[in-house]
Design a protein around this motif. Structure first.
Motif, PDB file in Angstrom:
ATOM      1  N   VAL A  95     -21.947  25.372 -15.117  1.00 48.03           N
ATOM      2  CA  VAL A  95     -21.831  25.758 -14.024  1.00 48.03           C
ATOM      3  C   VAL A  95     -22.624  26.962 -13.548  1.00 48.03           C
ATOM      4  O   VAL A  95     -23.244  27.667 -14.400  1.00 48.03           O
ATOM      5  N   ALA A  96     -22.786  27.455 -12.444  1.00 48.11           N
ATOM      6  CA  ALA A  96     -23.644  28.393 -12.023  1.00 48.11           C
ATOM      7  C   ALA A  96     -22.689  29.603 -11.495  1.00 48.11           C
ATOM      8  O   ALA A  96     -21.912  29.634 -10.702  1.00 48.11           O
ATOM      9  N   TYR A  97     -22.781  30.769 -12.345  1.00 52.14           N
ATOM     10  CA  TYR A  97     -22.148  31.889 -11.736  1.00 52.14           C
ATOM     11  C   TYR A  97     -22.874  33.149 -11.160  1.00 52.14           C
ATOM     12  O   TYR A  97     -23.790  33.239 -11.519  1.00 52.14           O
ATOM     13  N   LEU A  98     -22.385  33.533  -9.904  1.00 52.36           N
ATOM     14  CA  LEU A  98     -23.213  34.617  -9.275  1.00 52.36           C
ATOM     15  C   LEU A  98     -22.327  35.899  -9.666  1.00 52.36           C
ATOM     16  O   LEU A  98     -21.342  36.245  -9.470  1.00 52.36           O
ATOM     17  N   ILE A  99     -23.228  36.852 -10.469  1.00 49.77           N
ATOM     18  CA  ILE A  99     -22.707  38.077 -10.876  1.00 49.77           C
ATOM     19  C   ILE A  99     -23.227  39.303 -10.134  1.00 49.77           C
ATOM     20  O   ILE A  99     -24.468  39.266  -9.552  1.00 49.77           O
ATOM     21  N   ASN A 100     -22.535  40.109 -10.033  1.00 52.65           N
ATOM     22  CA  ASN A 100     -22.736  41.354  -9.273  1.00 52.65           C
ATOM     23  C   ASN A 100     -23.543  42.323 -10.305  1.00 52.65           C
ATOM     24  O   ASN A 100     -22.609  42.692 -11.612  1.00 52.65           O
ATOM     25  N   PRO A 101     -24.631  42.612 -10.362  1.00 51.71           N
ATOM     26  CA  PRO A 101     -25.396  43.332 -11.408  1.00 51.71           C
ATOM     27  C   PRO A 101     -24.778  44.771 -11.541  1.00 51.71           C
ATOM     28  O   PRO A 101     -25.000  45.501 -12.449  1.00 51.71           O
ATOM     29  N   LEU A 102     -24.132  45.489 -10.495  1.00 52.07           N
ATOM     30  CA  LEU A 102     -23.626  46.572 -10.392  1.00 52.07           C
ATOM     31  C   LEU A 102     -22.400  46.773 -11.710  1.00 52.07           C
ATOM     32  O   LEU A 102     -22.106  47.845 -12.114  1.00 52.07           O
ATOM     33  N   ASP A 103     -21.731  45.841 -11.556  1.00 50.34           N
ATOM     34  CA  ASP A 103     -20.444  45.865 -12.560  1.00 50.34           C
ATOM     35  C   ASP A 103     -20.169  44.726 -13.272  1.00 50.34           C
ATOM     36  O   ASP A 103     -19.521  44.804 -14.342  1.00 50.34           O
ATOM     37  N   THR A 109     -18.529  31.334  -7.754  1.00 50.19           N
ATOM     38  CA  THR A 109     -18.978  30.201  -8.778  1.00 50.19           C
ATOM     39  C   THR A 109     -19.169  29.021  -7.977  1.00 50.19           C
ATOM     40  O   THR A 109     -18.255  28.700  -7.123  1.00 50.19           O
ATOM     41  N   THR A 110     -20.338  28.420  -8.265  1.00 51.94           N
ATOM     42  CA  THR A 110     -20.501  27.229  -7.442  1.00 51.94           C
ATOM     43  C   THR A 110     -19.476  26.039  -7.943  1.00 51.94           C
ATOM     44  O   THR A 110     -18.775  26.137  -9.163  1.00 51.94           O
ATOM     45  N   GLY A 111     -19.111  25.121  -7.131  1.00 50.74           N
ATOM     46  CA  GLY A 111     -18.173  24.113  -7.617  1.00 50.74           C
ATOM     47  C   GLY A 111     -18.576  23.301  -8.303  1.00 50.74           C
ATOM     48  O   GLY A 111     -19.931  23.114  -8.918  1.00 50.74           O
ATOM     49  N   ILE A 112     -17.812  22.565  -8.943  1.00 51.45           N
ATOM     50  CA  ILE A 112     -18.049  21.458  -9.935  1.00 51.45           C
ATOM     51  C   ILE A 112     -18.734  20.240  -9.336  1.00 51.45           C
ATOM     52  O   ILE A 112     -18.274  20.197  -8.110  1.00 51.45           O
ATOM     53  N   SER A 113     -19.619  19.708  -9.828  1.00 55.20           N
ATOM     54  CA  SER A 113     -20.497  18.819  -9.039  1.00 55.20           C
ATOM     55  C   SER A 113     -19.472  17.303  -8.734  1.00 55.20           C
ATOM     56  O   SER A 113     -18.705  17.161  -9.749  1.00 55.20           O
ATOM     57  N   ARG A 118     -23.544  18.475 -15.510  1.00 55.35           N
ATOM     58  CA  ARG A 118     -23.667  19.828 -16.274  1.00 55.35           C
ATOM     59  C   ARG A 118     -25.079  20.496 -15.389  1.00 55.35           C
ATOM     60  O   ARG A 118     -25.920  19.836 -15.417  1.00 55.35           O
ATOM     61  N   ILE A 119     -24.806  21.675 -15.079  1.00 59.56           N
ATOM     62  CA  ILE A 119     -25.909  22.322 -14.644  1.00 59.56           C
ATOM     63  C   ILE A 119     -26.711  23.032 -15.662  1.00 59.56           C
ATOM     64  O   ILE A 119     -26.155  23.531 -16.627  1.00 59.56           O
ATOM     65  N   PHE A 120     -28.238  23.048 -15.673  1.00 58.68           N
ATOM     66  CA  PHE A 120     -29.170  23.608 -16.500  1.00 58.68           C
ATOM     67  C   PHE A 120     -29.725  24.854 -16.046  1.00 58.68           C
ATOM     68  O   PHE A 120     -29.862  25.687 -16.654  1.00 58.68           O
ATOM     69  N   GLN A 121     -30.167  24.633 -14.808  1.00 55.71           N
ATOM     70  CA  GLN A 121     -30.874  25.835 -14.103  1.00 55.71           C
ATOM     71  C   GLN A 121     -30.434  26.039 -12.724  1.00 55.71           C
ATOM     72  O   GLN A 121     -30.218  25.071 -12.078  1.00 55.71           O
ATOM     73  N   ALA A 122     -30.377  27.343 -12.305  1.00 54.76           N
ATOM     74  CA  ALA A 122     -30.104  27.617 -10.867  1.00 54.76           C
ATOM     75  C   ALA A 122     -31.095  28.891 -10.418  1.00 54.76           C
ATOM     76  O   ALA A 122     -31.714  29.715 -11.077  1.00 54.76           O
ATOM     77  N   ALA A 123     -31.276  28.855  -9.104  1.00 54.29           N
ATOM     78  CA  ALA A 123     -31.847  30.129  -8.248  1.00 54.29           C
ATOM     79  C   ALA A 123     -31.237  30.311  -7.296  1.00 54.29           C
ATOM     80  O   ALA A 123     -30.865  29.288  -6.354  1.00 54.29           O
TER      81      ALA A 123
END
Length: 488
Positions: A95-103, A109-113, A118-123
């Motif tokens: 899955v795709a996690y969106l992370i705060n680079p500061l901490d 998190t994107t939901g389950i398809s 299974r996700i391989f790449q994201a942008a």
């Protein structure tokens, strides 16, 4: 008499049993300490080992690196891909996690398809509104970056040879096809708007844009880290996307993609020539793997294409398979007066880096990095935050004895002087780099590493159920580093 013999036999048996337990207990104790050390490094990474070459003109140069672990993301498997948005790191592990680079914490998190893909790449889009993903099935999915809600799934009308009939367990797509090769499609986002590019192994590239929205453009040629502006929280999230262009700039696999800052052009690099499909058996079922030609049989090419109509602006043939590309963001137009030097890009193979003119692809400078760091294999390249700043490479060292892990490998982060091609300083981290991403502005570096411990081969982590009540720590660790160079 018989009772005494039995007692003696029992004592001897107990002693022998205890004696045999000593090496087992020692292995558990050693393994336990290794796992504790891995967990400690995940939370509070040790500072890298910094060295300068003997003939450097900057003997007091140093690299400053402060790191933080990703918190709340899956860390029990290798990270499939990492990518930086404007203010977000996208970490993909099914899955795709969106992370705060500061901490390092998970923002979303994107939901389950819906079909369990299974996700391989994201942008993440340049304006921070949308996440686009590609994965196991021949579809492209779009997600709300703020809420993680699913926006749209678009069927891939042009699946490549890598999309093979389903043969394994689990949920299947309605098309009956799936991708087993995680690198069969590459996805990147433009630096503004909701424009995405997907490169495929057949050499084609698809450009996807938000429906009823114009193609992004940079106003007045201005380049700043906040371009085009801080995203308007009231701006609605687009729910529909369309295929703007499908172009065929290559005949070999598209491995690297980057948009120029003005979003008007796309740089693409082809690598391996795909020769077919071969099947391998895993856990009782067959998986389709892409067969690629040898490097001397492939014909890599660098192409600059126009986003609006897909036309080719220029193209050059390359002598070797590239491992990384990067655009010098600080060399493009800016409101701050700079020297009239042409806009630049860097393209690296495993042992050298070429600095090329972004306007025509011509070579400006070649850095022979492996001659200065024997055994180095380059995986990533990036320009510094100033026009005169260093060029950075991240690579794997297989022959280095400084800061290796139990496998003898170390990750090398090196600063180079672009004008002379000389090494300035190198920082080393133990482990093997699985995935690497640089921020667009400012200098942050995300690395997912595999750390090998002493007993990993002789005692797999799956057998360790005692004395721990829960599964031990994973050897995969992911950190976000603030990277800088000091000249003292």
């Amino acid at each position: 008499m018989a009772a005494r013999i039995i007692k003696i036999w029992l004592v001897v048996s107990l002693i022998g049993f205890a004696w045999n337990l000593i090496p087992i207990a020692s292995k558990y104790r050693l393994r336990g300490q290794e796992l504790v050390n891995l967990e400690r490094e995940r939370r509070r990474p040790e500072p890298p080992v910094v060295t300068v070459p003997e003939d450097t003109p900057w003997p007091r140069a140093s690299i400053s690196m402060s790191g933080r672990a990703t918190e709340g993301a899956a860390d029990d498997a290798g990270v499939a891909s990492l990518s930086f948005g404007t203010k977000t790191v996208v970490l993909v592990d099914q899955v795709a996690y969106l992370i705060n680079p500061l901490d390092g914490t998970v923002q979303q998190t994107t939901g389950i398809s819906p079909d369990g893909e299974r996700i391989f790449q994201a942008a993440i889009s340049g304006d921070g509104r949308v996440v686009a993903t590609v994965g196991q099935f021949p579809v492209i999915r779009f997600w709300d970056a703020k809420t993680g809600a699913h926006l749209q799934t678009v069927e891939d009308k042009y699946p490549t040879i890598a999309a093979q009939p389903n043969s394994g367990p689990g949920r299947h797509h309605t098309s009956g096809l799936e991708y087993s090769d995680t690198g069969a499609r590459r996805i990147v986002a433009a630096t503004g708007g909701c424009l995405f590019a997907i490169g495929k192994i057949d050499g084609s590239i698809e450009l996807w844009n938000a429906d009823e929205e114009p193609l992004p453009d940079r106003p007045y040629g201005i380049v700043t880290s906040e371009w085009p502006h801080t995203p308007d929280t009231n701006l609605p999230v687009p729910r529909r996307f369309y295929l703007h262009q499908r172009i065929q700039p290559h005949v070999a696999q598209v491995e690297h993609l980057q948009f120029t800052l003005d979003c008007q052009s796309l740089l693409s690099v082809s690598t391996w020539t795909v020769t077919g499909i071969h099947r391998q058996t895993y856990d009782g079922y067959q998986v389709a793997q892409v067969a690629r030609a040898n490097s001397d049989e492939s014909e890599p090419k660098l192409v600059r294409s126009r986003v609006s109509d897909g036309s080719t602006e220029w193209q050059v043939n390359l002598n070797s398979i590239p491992s990384a590309i990067s655009l010098d963001r600080m060399s493009e137009p800016s409101p701050i007066p700079r020297s009239p030097a042409p806009a630049r890009m860097a393209i690296a193979d495993r042992k050298a880096v070429q600095i090329r003119n972004l306007q025509d692809g011509s070579i400006m400078k070649t850095l022979s990095v492996r001659e200065q760091i024997p055994g180095l294999s380059i995986s990533s390249v990036a320009f510094g935050t100033t026009s005169s700043g260093p060029l950075w490479t991240v690579g794997q060292s297989f022959a280095d004895t400084i800061a290796p892990d139990a496998s003898g490998q170390a990750v090398c982060i090196t600063a180079w002087q672009p004008a002379t091609g000389r090494q300035i300083v190198t920082a080393r981290l133990p482990g093997h780099a699985m995935s690497i991403a640089w921020s667009r502005f400012g200098h942050q570096l995300a690395i997912s590493r595999l750390r090998t411990v002493e007993n990993q081969k002789t005692m797999p982590r799956e057998v360790f159920t005692f004395p721990w009540s829960t599964q031990p720590s994973s050897p995969f660790i992911t950190h976000i580093w603030d990277v800088g160079i000091r000249y003292e």
